[in-house]
Design a protein around this motif. Sequence first.
Motif, PDB file in Angstrom:
ATOM      1  N   ARG A 220     -25.896   8.364  76.869  1.00 53.69           N
ATOM      2  CA  ARG A 220     -25.446   7.289  75.772  1.00 53.69           C
ATOM      3  C   ARG A 220     -25.542   6.989  75.042  1.00 53.69           C
ATOM      4  NH1 ARG A 220     -27.931   3.900  79.282  1.00 53.69           N
ATOM      5  NH2 ARG A 220     -28.647   2.839  77.599  1.00 53.69           N
ATOM      6  N   THR A 221     -27.555   6.817  74.727  1.00 57.46           N
ATOM      7  CA  THR A 221     -27.727   6.007  73.602  1.00 57.46           C
ATOM      8  C   THR A 221     -27.872   6.960  72.509  1.00 57.46           C
ATOM      9  OG1 THR A 221     -30.401   7.245  74.117  1.00 57.46           O
ATOM     10  CG2 THR A 221     -29.550   4.879  75.827  1.00 57.46           C
ATOM     11  N   GLY A 222     -27.518   8.316  72.619  1.00 51.33           N
ATOM     12  CA  GLY A 222     -27.910   9.373  70.693  1.00 51.33           C
ATOM     13  C   GLY A 222     -28.987   9.551  70.889  1.00 51.33           C
ATOM     14  N   GLY A 223     -29.990   9.525  71.960  1.00 46.41           N
ATOM     15  CA  GLY A 223     -31.375  10.055  71.861  1.00 46.41           C
ATOM     16  C   GLY A 223     -31.114  11.721  72.394  1.00 46.41           C
TER      17      GLY A 223
ATOM     18  N   PRO B 142     -28.405  -0.992  69.386  1.00 47.06           N
ATOM     19  CA  PRO B 142     -28.811   0.209  69.629  1.00 47.06           C
ATOM     20  C   PRO B 142     -29.933   0.598  69.961  1.00 47.06           C
ATOM     21  CG  PRO B 142     -26.958  -0.082  67.883  1.00 47.06           C
ATOM     22  CD  PRO B 142     -27.906  -1.078  67.992  1.00 47.06           C
ATOM     23  N   TYR B 143     -30.274   0.690  70.842  1.00 48.21           N
ATOM     24  CA  TYR B 143     -31.412   2.137  71.004  1.00 48.21           C
ATOM     25  C   TYR B 143     -31.031   3.313  70.502  1.00 48.21           C
ATOM     26  CZ  TYR B 143     -31.781   0.929  75.490  1.00 48.21           C
ATOM     27  OH  TYR B 143     -30.907   0.191  77.036  1.00 48.21           O
ATOM     28  N   LYS B 144     -32.079   4.621  70.580  1.00 52.04           N
ATOM     29  CA  LYS B 144     -32.589   5.699  71.237  1.00 52.04           C
ATOM     30  C   LYS B 144     -33.505   6.024  71.988  1.00 52.04           C
ATOM     31  CE  LYS B 144     -29.513   7.114  67.057  1.00 52.04           C
ATOM     32  NZ  LYS B 144     -29.486   8.204  66.253  1.00 52.04           N
ATOM     33  N   VAL B 145     -32.825   6.535  73.230  1.00 49.03           N
ATOM     34  CA  VAL B 145     -34.002   6.912  73.931  1.00 49.03           C
ATOM     35  C   VAL B 145     -34.366   8.844  73.965  1.00 49.03           C
ATOM     36  CG1 VAL B 145     -35.110   7.475  76.783  1.00 49.03           C
ATOM     37  CG2 VAL B 145     -33.540   5.494  75.614  1.00 49.03           C
TER      38      VAL B 145
END
Lengths: 419, 419
Positions: A329-332, A275-278
């Motif tokens: 989608r990424t939680g950013g 997982p990565y956050k943008v």
Amino acid sequence: MAITATEPTAVRAFGPGTALSCRECGERYELSPIFACQFCFGPLEVAYDFGDVTREEIESGPKNIWRYRSLLPVPTNVADLPNMNPGLTPLVRADRLAAELGLRSLHVKDDSANPTHSFKDRVVAIAVEAARTFGFTTLSCSSTGNLAGAVGAAAARAGFDSCVFIPAGLEEGKVVMAAVYGGKVVAIDGNYDDVNRFCSELIGDEAGESWGFTNVNLRPYYAEGSKTLAYEIAEQLGWRLPEQIVIPIASGSQLTKIDKGFQELVKVGLVEDRPYKVFGAQATGCSPVAKAWENGHDVIQPVKPDTIAKSLAIGNPADGPYVLDIATRTGGSVEHVGDDEIVDAIKLLARTEGIFAETAGGVTTGVLRKLVREGKLDPEAETVIVNTGDGLKTLNAVDSGVTATIKPSLAAFKAEGLA
Amino acid sequence: MAITATEPTAVRAFGPGTALSCRECGERYELSPIFACQFCFGPLEVAYDFGDVTREEIESGPKNIWRYRSLLPVPTNVADLPNMNPGLTPLVRADRLAAELGLRSLHVKDDSANPTHSFKDRVVAIAVEAARTFGFTTLSCSSTGNLAGAVGAAAARAGFDSCVFIPAGLEEGKVVMAAVYGGKVVAIDGNYDDVNRFCSELIGDEAGESWGFTNVNLRPYYAEGSKTLAYEIAEQLGWRLPEQIVIPIASGSQLTKIDKGFQELVKVGLVEDRPYKVFGAQATGCSPVAKAWENGHDVIQPVKPDTIAKSLAIGNPADGPYVLDIATRTGGSVEHVGDDEIVDAIKLLARTEGIFAETAGGVTTGVLRKLVREGKLDPEAETVIVNTGDGLKTLNAVDSGVTATIKPSLAAFKAEGLA
């Protein structure tokens, strides 16, 4: 115009690229200089058939973006063609900035190291190859400044004529850099969105028919250049995705393509899926995407830009909705900072890491600081920020000057209290 | 202070460096922050004991100057220390410029790609490591501009205080770039030679005792950084020396160190020994070395500089006599071009290769053209020129601007005759 297979020639000229595909409805088109779906007006993107791509092949390739040519819509012999060959810019381990902000691990992807000192060299490098393949003789663009310089330089290197369009009133460094390569530079009375509308008009006219507009009729190819930022960050981290990344937003294209690049690396097996956050960064004076995010809207309300971050001053960002999707989608998230904070952040990055960013880099660094302050960013997670341009092009944004002017003597030096 | 052996600790901190050695009389000294022989006042240079150095070791090293750490006076773990990590700048195959000048093979070594966009990042990177080893807390220099920016940035990255000295009246880009990193910038009423004299005075005073002056008391280390230009050119040509090279002259140090670098590559067996010719380039308004060459003198008559090429405006170049020796030994020469030709050459390089050089790059390109015109350069031989800095720092030298300003309409565009 819609097709199901492409000719062998076209496939070779565009490497692994096989077609254009509508991002909205999926309709496919031959690889050609078009940019919008004729059915739903959605943006067209390059579709690929990636073969086996290995870390070893990439690592032994050229020390520029062409090391990733197996993932890009460019001729297989691209490394031998006249091109500015941007990329492989430093990923700087920013320990001093990290310490000041209370982060465990921070890197700055410093794209001011590109040939004309902005990330635009990446996208233009791809567009030039498409222009060559399509037989265009003039290279053009609508630009907030950095792109104009990148197009001017790339056209000179590759032997194209060039004519670029900028809003009147840009920073001197950007105007001179656009003009010095010998092409035409036309200033438009209006803002970037006016320039962009004008270019769309010109492209439909016979006056523009031999023209390749990097960010209009060549946009599907051009935009893919930003994927190389993702590839490089992952390779430079040791073939690993960062856990958090902060990216400035103008049209929003760079952010969406960095996300696409990360996804492709996972897909072809070059990095592990994790997982990565943008996080997106805008200037308060031009923050339509951040405002939509704040208000929980999925439609972008265009604004009239008023900020010193002129390279981000796109009031009607085409890829804004996709940015919102990716942040969700990424939680950013998508945040904004004001002009004073932008200047302060430019100085913070300079003072701690020796990187002199243009105003866009101030936006990104300022938003990074804000995210940490507000607890939206995990200080323990591996974080990357993208500096997209060079402070030398926005000199007037900072008021730095000499500390003192003295006579050449020790006495004068000591009298000023400098010792 | 003269010694015959060095301590193990000192040897490790300076890699293969074993001592300082007087270029004139050969007297040896411990590796320390001194720069002139106490017997004959000759300049001190680093002496080495090179071990086995292989192409493979270099090619698998960092993508910056530290790939050559086995040939440099830096800590063996230098790649892990906070440093701007300059180098491995592009060697651009300049086919379009070559065609325009009638040359068979021309490359431009484009050092504007360094972190602060001049070759000075190379020399400062070495000086910073020496300053750390010697325990200095403030980094300083006398500068015509580029060095000030490189020192400011490097000090910020590595956590030093900085205070740099420049002549009053420098280009805005250079002043802002020196100041933005948060250190002190002191302008001196006078020219570079006045600034340099002032720094020598300061260094003897207690006010300067914890100061590392990159180009004064750290000069023996600093100057070695220019060797990396030679290493990179040879590696990028496929481990081969060029047959002809044109290098700008300020103090003359860069030219002498590029020659030293080529000699070392031959000595350690990394390239084949073959003849090469070294050509020096000066601006007519500050051409003491070129004048000595013209007149067949081996002593340099100092001049008062008056040229737009401010980064080369050193009227009393310390390494001038060595430049004359090298031009004589290799069969090259030292030439000069006037300010108009410098501007014209900046535009020529920009128009043909998409490289926007500062005035020093205009000097080199202008001298290249002059050498071809006068038959002093072999058009069939493999030629390299060095671009040492970036046009963004000397914007005022070129008068480039917009072609036209128009309303955002096709009619306005066509009315201007731009279609």
